[in-house]
Design an enzyme around this catalytic site. Structure first.
Site, PDB file in Angstrom:
ATOM      1  N   GLU A   1      -2.898  -9.225   3.384  1.00 52.13           N
ATOM      2  CA  GLU A   1      -3.230  -9.812   4.688  1.00 52.13           C
ATOM      3  C   GLU A   1      -4.724  -9.795   4.973  1.00 52.13           C
ATOM      4  OE1 GLU A   1      -3.508  -5.555   5.435  1.00 52.13           O
ATOM      5  OE2 GLU A   1      -2.102  -6.777   4.300  1.00 52.13           O
TER       6      GLU A   1
ATOM      7  N   HIS B   1      -4.069  -5.027   0.056  1.00 52.76           N
ATOM      8  CA  HIS B   1      -3.693  -5.592   1.358  1.00 52.76           C
ATOM      9  C   HIS B   1      -3.762  -7.109   1.288  1.00 52.76           C
ATOM     10  CE1 HIS B   1      -3.530  -1.898   3.841  1.00 52.76           C
ATOM     11  NE2 HIS B   1      -4.325  -1.449   2.882  1.00 52.76           N
TER      12      HIS B   1
ATOM     13  N   CYS C   1       0.831  -1.206   0.000  1.00 56.39           N
ATOM     14  CA  CYS C   1       0.000   0.000   0.000  1.00 56.39           C
ATOM     15  C   CYS C   1       0.870   1.262   0.000  1.00 56.39           C
ATOM     16  CB  CYS C   1      -0.996  -0.036   1.158  1.00 56.39           C
ATOM     17  SG  CYS C   1      -2.427   1.035   0.903  1.00 56.39           S
TER      18      CYS C   1
END
Length: 390
Positions: A363, A361, A275
């Site tokens: 995750e 993202h 990001c």
């Protein structure tokens, strides 16, 4: 042209009685648009740039994500609060958004400690319900990003609220990284207990907890460093790889972190930017970044890998994109992934070094976990580097 002022909603209909409405409030936009609603967060007012999040779940993670620092988050899913908060799912130690805007504030649990409203109230974050968030999302899609203000309970003067919304500081004029980054390093995992685990350094520009969890699940130790860390500290001899974390704000303001990213690239050891970290790497490689007309926020953004053709659904939260056309031919970087909605850059890879960055993202938290292979590739490269150094 602005939307007409809607009637005030019924407090009992838009705020669950177990939460408790605090009174009428307004959401005022800088273009003169005003929405009537019901306050249910902290007893105060706050403003910032409005961002629309389309996730159906994950509102707890959204509220505690440092990347939302300085922003007013609008959730388009109509029921927010229909499951309880689990403290272990918080992505940082506190909420960072300026205010929360929802259609209906529900409460799936009786205990206030498990309610999202309790978290917001404890940390002084205003929230407003009763807003037609989908109409608001369409308005922002038409007019682009706007600043907005959520008024305090019973502060319902529309003209005054609009004036105050126009006085809110612009997002791109503020430095949020300094506020969200830690001041001292810390480590997760002990060398004596995990002698075969590579050590990964994360430069924290607004780190989400699930990034650390994702790395730890792959058998590495983690050293988290402040955003002020220099190349010598980040590139210590025992570090097998470096992660440049997500975070809030405009990378064009962050000359120091861009220079740090340049030093990481020049070093050549495994490097992953996520990001904001991706944007910093892009600028360090010589590319330009630009603000999107409206950002990407949600858990359903399709991304295509340019080499494999594979499409992944990703979680995203950013206002800025790397301009792929400005990447210098001699930088060694290529655009590796693109957003299928608007064609914007979603990833960079170095042609010869174990260096990669992603705009989304991987995750999740909240969001799909389609892109976890990003961590697999990085950890595999870190292990190779560690073995080669022995």
């Amino acid at each position: 042209m602005t939307l007409p002022l809607p009637p005030a909603p019924d407090p009992g209909f838009v705020v669950d009685p177990r939460i408790g409405a605090l009174g009428p409030a307004l959401l005022a936009l800088e273009d003169g648009t005003v929405f009537r609603g019901v306050a249910f967060g902290a007893d105060g007012a706050a403003g910032g740039d409005l961002v629309v999040n389309t996730s159906q779940t994950g509102y707890q993670e959204v509220c505690t994500d440092p990347s939302y620092a300085g922003q007013v988050v609008v959730m388009t899913y109509p029921l927010i609060g229909n499951y309880g908060r689990i403290r272990a799912d918080d992505q940082s130690e506190r909420p960072w958004l300026r205010a929360l805007v929802v259609a209906t504030a529900t409460a799936a649990v009786v205990e206030q400690a498990g309610q999202l409203a309790a978290l917001l109230r404890a940390e002084g974050i205003p929230a407003i319900a009763g807003i037609d968030t989908r109409a608001l999302a369409r308005h922002l899609r038409t007019h682009g990003c706007l600043r907005g203000l959520v008024t305090a309970p019973r502060d319902v003067d529309p003209a005054a609220a609009v004036v105050r919304a126009r006085g809110v500081a612009r997002w791109e004029d503020q430095d949020f990284v300094e506020a969200v980054s830690p001041t001292v390093p810390f480590e997760v995992g002990e060398a004596w207990a995990e002698p075969d685990a590579p050590l990964v350094a994360i430069v924290d520009f607004g780190l989400k907890a699930n990034i650390v969890h994702s790395l730890r699940r792959r058998g590495v130790r983690v050293r988290v460093l402040p955003h002020t860390a220099g190349p010598g500290e980040v590139l210590a001899r025992d570090v097998a790889g470096v992660v440049l974390s997500p975070g809030p704000g405009d990378p064009a303001r962050l000359a120091g972190p861009v220079a740090l990213a340049g030093a990481m690239i020049a070093d050549g050891r495994p490097l992953l930017g996520i990001c904001l970290g991706h944007q910093l790497m892009g600028r360090a490689a010589g590319a330009e970044t630009r603000r999107l007309r409206f950002g990407h926020h949600g858990a359903n953004h399709p991304v295509r890998d340019m080499e494999s053709g594979r499409v992944q659904v990703t979680a995203q939260n950013h206002e800025v994109t790397v301009d792929g056309a400005t990447i210098p031919p001699g930088s060694g970087f290529v655009v590796s992934q693109v957003n299928l909605n608007d064609g914007s850059v979603e990833g960079l890879r170095h042609r010869s070094l174990p260096i990669e960055s992603v705009q989304y993202h991987p995750e999740g938290a909240p969001g799909p976990l389609d892109a976890l292979a990003v961590f697999d590739r990085f950890v595999a490269a870190a292990r190779l580097h560690r073995e080669g150094r022995r």
